[in-house]
Design a protein around this motif. Structure first.
Motif, PDB file in Angstrom:
ATOM      1  N   ILE A 437       0.827  -1.201   0.000  1.00 56.15           N
ATOM      2  CA  ILE A 437       0.000   0.000   0.000  1.00 56.15           C
ATOM      3  C   ILE A 437       0.863   1.253   0.000  1.00 56.15           C
ATOM      4  N   LEU A 438       1.840   1.311   0.899  1.00 56.55           N
ATOM      5  CA  LEU A 438       2.712   2.473   1.016  1.00 56.55           C
ATOM      6  C   LEU A 438       4.135   2.103   0.614  1.00 56.55           C
ATOM      7  N   HIS A 439       4.770   3.011  -0.093  1.00 54.21           N
ATOM      8  CA  HIS A 439       6.133   2.724  -0.550  1.00 54.21           C
ATOM      9  C   HIS A 439       6.860   4.050  -0.747  1.00 54.21           C
ATOM     10  N   GLU A 440       8.159   4.034  -0.450  1.00 51.54           N
ATOM     11  CA  GLU A 440       9.000   5.197  -0.721  1.00 51.54           C
ATOM     12  C   GLU A 440      10.132   4.770  -1.645  1.00 51.54           C
ATOM     13  N   LEU A 441      10.256   5.449  -2.766  1.00 56.37           N
ATOM     14  CA  LEU A 441      11.354   5.201  -3.685  1.00 56.37           C
ATOM     15  C   LEU A 441      12.546   6.021  -3.199  1.00 56.37           C
ATOM     16  N   LEU A 461      -1.037  -1.455  -8.433  1.00 57.75           N
ATOM     17  CA  LEU A 461      -1.444  -1.419  -9.829  1.00 57.75           C
ATOM     18  C   LEU A 461      -0.335  -0.838 -10.688  1.00 57.75           C
ATOM     19  N   GLY A 462      -0.230  -1.380 -11.914  1.00 56.98           N
ATOM     20  CA  GLY A 462       0.851  -0.999 -12.798  1.00 56.98           C
ATOM     21  C   GLY A 462       0.797   0.437 -13.245  1.00 56.98           C
ATOM     22  N   GLY A 463       1.826   0.864 -14.000  1.00 58.24           N
ATOM     23  CA  GLY A 463       1.899   2.217 -14.510  1.00 58.24           C
ATOM     24  C   GLY A 463       1.108   2.364 -15.797  1.00 58.24           C
ATOM     25  N   TYR A 464       1.654   3.171 -16.715  1.00 57.69           N
ATOM     26  CA  TYR A 464       0.905   3.522 -17.919  1.00 57.69           C
ATOM     27  C   TYR A 464       0.884   2.411 -18.969  1.00 57.69           C
ATOM     28  N   ARG A 465       1.673   1.373 -18.784  1.00 56.67           N
ATOM     29  CA  ARG A 465       1.633   0.252 -19.719  1.00 56.67           C
ATOM     30  C   ARG A 465       0.226  -0.337 -19.806  1.00 56.67           C
ATOM     31  N   ALA A 466      -0.468  -0.408 -18.658  1.00 54.27           N
ATOM     32  CA  ALA A 466      -1.766  -1.082 -18.611  1.00 54.27           C
ATOM     33  C   ALA A 466      -2.777  -0.440 -19.552  1.00 54.27           C
ATOM     34  N   TYR A 467      -2.887   0.902 -19.510  1.00 48.17           N
ATOM     35  CA  TYR A 467      -3.902   1.525 -20.365  1.00 48.17           C
ATOM     36  C   TYR A 467      -3.478   1.495 -21.837  1.00 48.17           C
ATOM     37  N   GLU A 626      -6.270   5.033  -8.100  1.00 47.15           N
ATOM     38  CA  GLU A 626      -6.022   3.839  -7.284  1.00 47.15           C
ATOM     39  C   GLU A 626      -4.586   3.804  -6.784  1.00 47.15           C
ATOM     40  N   HIS A 627      -3.638   4.201  -7.652  1.00 49.97           N
ATOM     41  CA  HIS A 627      -2.231   4.274  -7.246  1.00 49.97           C
ATOM     42  C   HIS A 627      -1.723   5.669  -7.591  1.00 49.97           C
ATOM     43  N   THR A 628      -1.339   6.415  -6.583  1.00 49.68           N
ATOM     44  CA  THR A 628      -0.827   7.771  -6.769  1.00 49.68           C
ATOM     45  C   THR A 628       0.652   7.804  -6.426  1.00 49.68           C
ATOM     46  N   VAL A 629       1.441   8.406  -7.312  1.00 55.68           N
ATOM     47  CA  VAL A 629       2.866   8.604  -7.079  1.00 55.68           C
ATOM     48  C   VAL A 629       3.101  10.099  -6.887  1.00 55.68           C
ATOM     49  N   LEU A 630       3.521  10.488  -5.693  1.00 50.10           N
ATOM     50  CA  LEU A 630       3.789  11.893  -5.394  1.00 50.10           C
ATOM     51  C   LEU A 630       5.279  12.153  -5.592  1.00 50.10           C
ATOM     52  N   VAL A 631       5.596  13.068  -6.508  1.00 50.22           N
ATOM     53  CA  VAL A 631       6.985  13.352  -6.861  1.00 50.22           C
ATOM     54  C   VAL A 631       7.372  14.722  -6.316  1.00 50.22           C
ATOM     55  N   LEU A 632       8.280  14.732  -5.342  1.00 52.42           N
ATOM     56  CA  LEU A 632       8.763  15.981  -4.763  1.00 52.42           C
ATOM     57  C   LEU A 632      10.029  16.419  -5.493  1.00 52.42           C
ATOM     58  N   PRO A 633      10.304  17.722  -5.556  1.00 52.91           N
ATOM     59  CA  PRO A 633      11.410  18.232  -6.380  1.00 52.91           C
ATOM     60  C   PRO A 633      12.782  17.867  -5.835  1.00 52.91           C
ATOM     61  N   LYS A 654      -5.901   3.189  -3.191  1.00 55.13           N
ATOM     62  CA  LYS A 654      -5.435   1.859  -2.788  1.00 55.13           C
ATOM     63  C   LYS A 654      -3.930   1.773  -2.559  1.00 55.13           C
ATOM     64  N   ALA A 655      -3.153   2.623  -3.230  1.00 56.78           N
ATOM     65  CA  ALA A 655      -1.692   2.550  -3.088  1.00 56.78           C
ATOM     66  C   ALA A 655      -1.100   3.941  -3.249  1.00 56.78           C
TER      67      ALA A 655
END
Length: 692
Positions: A437-441, A461-467, A626-633, A654-655
């Motif tokens: 659910i939670l992850h830090e890159l 859930l996967g990235g943009y490949r899925a759509y 469903e899956h949000t990636v927050l990108v900080l500068p 969800k993630a």
């Protein structure tokens, strides 16, 4: 005060410095130009006036309604948040050109013929002066006038409780039916209370975090309004939101909740028939009648909206000028319900209206009369901790929902820790919590971020490949309505698949900014042959509308996918057309989801759009993924605040994945609050406007 030689010399140095600062990007060219305008209009304009004029324009561009000269003189770094080089230059200019005394500044600014000084002992609005000084706060006249109008309208609407209050026993009877489970509970049901309080005046404020049931509550409030009205068939109800997407979500949520309520209420209330007269939810621009090339709307005080009830969702996104226009256009008899999360980011434009209106909402601060009314209509007592002997009238019309029905898990815990500014707990949740659910890159590189964008990560859930894989599964077209239905179902599935995942950026520029990431993600998808790009327009391109276009039916924030339209042409013919270059916009259309239906626009007619693999957190308000990636500068930024991080996290269902290009960025953001300069709260809580 007469400007002496020192001030005249300081004026020349100030104008020169402002010009240099605009060239270096510290302020806008517009800000420096406004100071030059003031200098041209007033011979011998003193340096404090010129610098204050530039700074008030600069602050308005950053979302502030005014600039507080007292705070500026005390701590310019805290007020402006400039980087060290710019902050040092400002301090040096102020110290060398003018005394750092508030009285000197107020005299220099207030004595100008270009500044109208607001006084508590007069109701005058001044003339055509471009600047207004209220106490130590300096405004652009337009912002000051908007703040005045909003305060006056709010106070008017919260002061009519007795005149519009339904019979308490009748309200209680219906609330027992609408909230059957809560009638036997000992703890206070805040949703039930919100419905009761909203009927106690012409303005109702319902705030709360994600999952607290704001639209669930307002659907029951709608049913209650229909139930207690003497002629519910004549009740004119409007639904609105700042963006098209938020408006569509509001309508879908309310329709779904009203459908469930009809089953619950049965024949006691013909809710479906009554709900049918509500009509579609609209953007605020559409509701008010936006007109090209002007800030004015078709609906105003002279041409009011024909509504008895107006419900506005995502109110945190409404800027000061829009709120003023909305309140002006509502008849005094209209009941206005504002929904929103006061802790989210405020509007991109000037003002933080919902935040000001809902200040200290978590404290309640209900007066004995309000508590007695609430107990009469709700059958539940408000706990002593939420009562007050003295409080504003506005607080009596405000309810904060506190129980999250969707965000009780790790995402909700993370959002709570962030909202409290607890960086240690938030970091612990990210690094030691539920990994799926939670992850830090950690220590992210651009390559690692692009890998995440294309393929997602383990457990989420996967990235943009899925759509894009779904885009390739276009149904075969052999003619007939059945095939058209298959095509539309496929388009809907593509749009839905894209909406499951999103990169949200804190900033637009820089390596990890939205502009750069859009280009980088697009190139990565091309290299992996998930996209075939032969120009600006290509199939599968996600686009976000950046400007309202009423004629096309698209609005700022709408997101669509570019696809080839339905055609009865053969697959071979279509393939040959694509190979011939028709993918460069000749036959392509952008498809948008409009509630439960689809609408499309030829790409050749879309002038104001941008690619939307990555978008700013500001632009994401009103959306969920469903899956949000927050990108900080990758470096410090004044926009990196607790409210921004909280808003980004609460877009996730969800993630959630955090990507911080600057190691200390996450903890620094949680320590930095958004503080927008405004005088609205003071006007609303002035001693002369206290409830008793």
């Amino acid at each position: 005060m007469t400007a002496g030689p020192g001030f005249q010399n300081g004026a020349a140095a100030t104008l020169a410095s402002l010009k240099q600062w605009s060239e270096q990007g510290w302020i806008r060219r517009l800000d420096a130009a406004f100071a030059r305008f003031v200098d041209e209009q007033q011979i011998g304009a003193p340096a404090p006036l010129l610098l204050a004029a530039a700074l008030v324009a600069h602050m308005e561009g950053r979302g502030h309604s005014c600039v507080d000269l007292d705070l500026l003189l005390q701590d310019s770094d805290a007020v402006l948040g400039w980087k060290s080089e710019a902050a040092d230059a400002l301090r040096q200019l102020m110290a060398s050109a003018m005394p750092l005394e508030l009285g000197v500044w107020l005299d220099a600014v207030g004595s100008s013929s270009l500044v109208w000084v607001e006084r508590v002992d007069t109701a005058s609005q001044g003339g055509s002066e471009p600047l207004v000084l209220s106490g130590a706060k300096l405004y652009l006249r337009r912002m000051w006038a908007c703040e005045q109008r909003v305060a006056a309208q709010v106070l008017l609407r919260v002061d009519v409780a007795a005149a519009c209050r339904p019979e308490p026993l009748e309200v209680r009877r219906w609330l027992d039916m609408l909230f059957p489970a809560s009638s036997a509970e000992s703890s206070l049901d805040w949703q039930r209370l919100a419905c009761g309080i909203a009927l106690n005046g012409r303005l109702g404020l319902i705030t709360g975090g994600p999952g607290t049931g704001k639209t669930y509550t307002v659907a029951r409030l709608l049913a209650l309004l229909f139930a207690v009205d003497e002629d519910p068939l004549r009740l004119r109800v409007g639904l609105a939101a700042p963006t098209g997407k938020a408006a569509a979500r509001l309508k879908q949520s309310i329709d779904s909740a009203l459908g469930d309520l009809q089953t619950q209420l049965g024949a006691k209330l013909e809710l479906q028939q009554l709900a049918a007269q509500i009509g579609p939810a609209r953007t605020l621009h559409s509701l008010l009648g936006a007109r090209p090339d002007t800030r004015k709307f078709k609906a105003d005080a002279a041409h009011p909206l024909a509504l008895d009830v107006l419900i506005v969702d995502e109110a945190s996104m409404i800027h000061l000028e829009m709120m003023a226009a909305l309140l002006d256009a509502l008849p005094a008899s209209t009941r206005l319900i504002l929904l929103g999360d006061k802790d989210q980011l405020a509007s991109v434009e000037a003002g933080a209206v919902l935040g000001d209106l809902c200040t200290d909402a978590e404290l309640g601060r209900y007066l004995p009369a309000t508590a007695a009314y609430a107990e009469a209509v709700c059958g539940q007592a408000i706990a002593d901790e939420f009562l007050a002997v003295e409080a504003s009238r506005l607080a009596q019309q405000t309810v904060m929902l506190r129980k999250s029905h969707r965000f009780g898990g790790p995402i909700g815990q993370l959002a709570l820790a962030v909202n409290c500014g607890d960086a240690r707990a938030a970091t612990e949740l990210l690094r030691q919590g539920e990994r799926q659910i939670l992850h830090e890159l950690q220590a992210p590189t651009l390559a690692a971020l692009l890998q995440l964008a294309v393929n997602g990560r383990a457990g989420a859930l996967g990235g943009y490949r899925a759509y894009l894989e779904l885009v390739k599964q276009r149904p075969r077209e052999t003619g007939g309505e059945c095939d058209r239905a298959s095509f539309e179902a496929w388009v809907g599935a593509v749009l839905c698949a894209f909406e499951r995942f999103r990169l949200l950026c804190a900033v637009r520029e820089g390596l990890f900014g939205a502009a750069s990431l859009n280009l980088a993600v697009e190139q990565a998808l091309v290299e992996q042959r998930l996209l075939l790009k032969r120009g600006e327009w290509y199939e599968g391109r996600p686009v976000m509308v950046t400007r309202n276009d009423v004629s096309l039916g698209v609005f700022n924030g709408d997101i669509g996918i570019v696809l080839r339209p339905f055609s009865q042409a053969s697959q071979a013919s279509q393939a040959s057309q694509a190979a011939a270059g028709e993918g460069n916009g000749v036959r392509l259309r952008a498809y948008f989801s409009d509630g439960g239906s689809l609408r499309s626009v030829a790409v050749s007619r879309l002038a104001d759009v941008e690619t939307a693999f990555a978008m700013t957190v500001h632009k994401s308000q009103g959306s969920e993924f469903e899956h949000t990636v927050l990108v900080l500068p990758t470096e410090p930024s004044r926009v990196l605040t607790r409210e921004l991080v909280y808003t980004g996290i609460t877009r996730a269902r969800k993630a959630f994945t955090l990507v911080s290009g600057w190691p200390a960025g996450f903890s620094k953001a949680l320590a930095q609050r958004t503080r927008r300069a405004s005088g609205l709260l003071e006007r609303l809580t002035d001693e002369t406007n206290k409830a008793t």
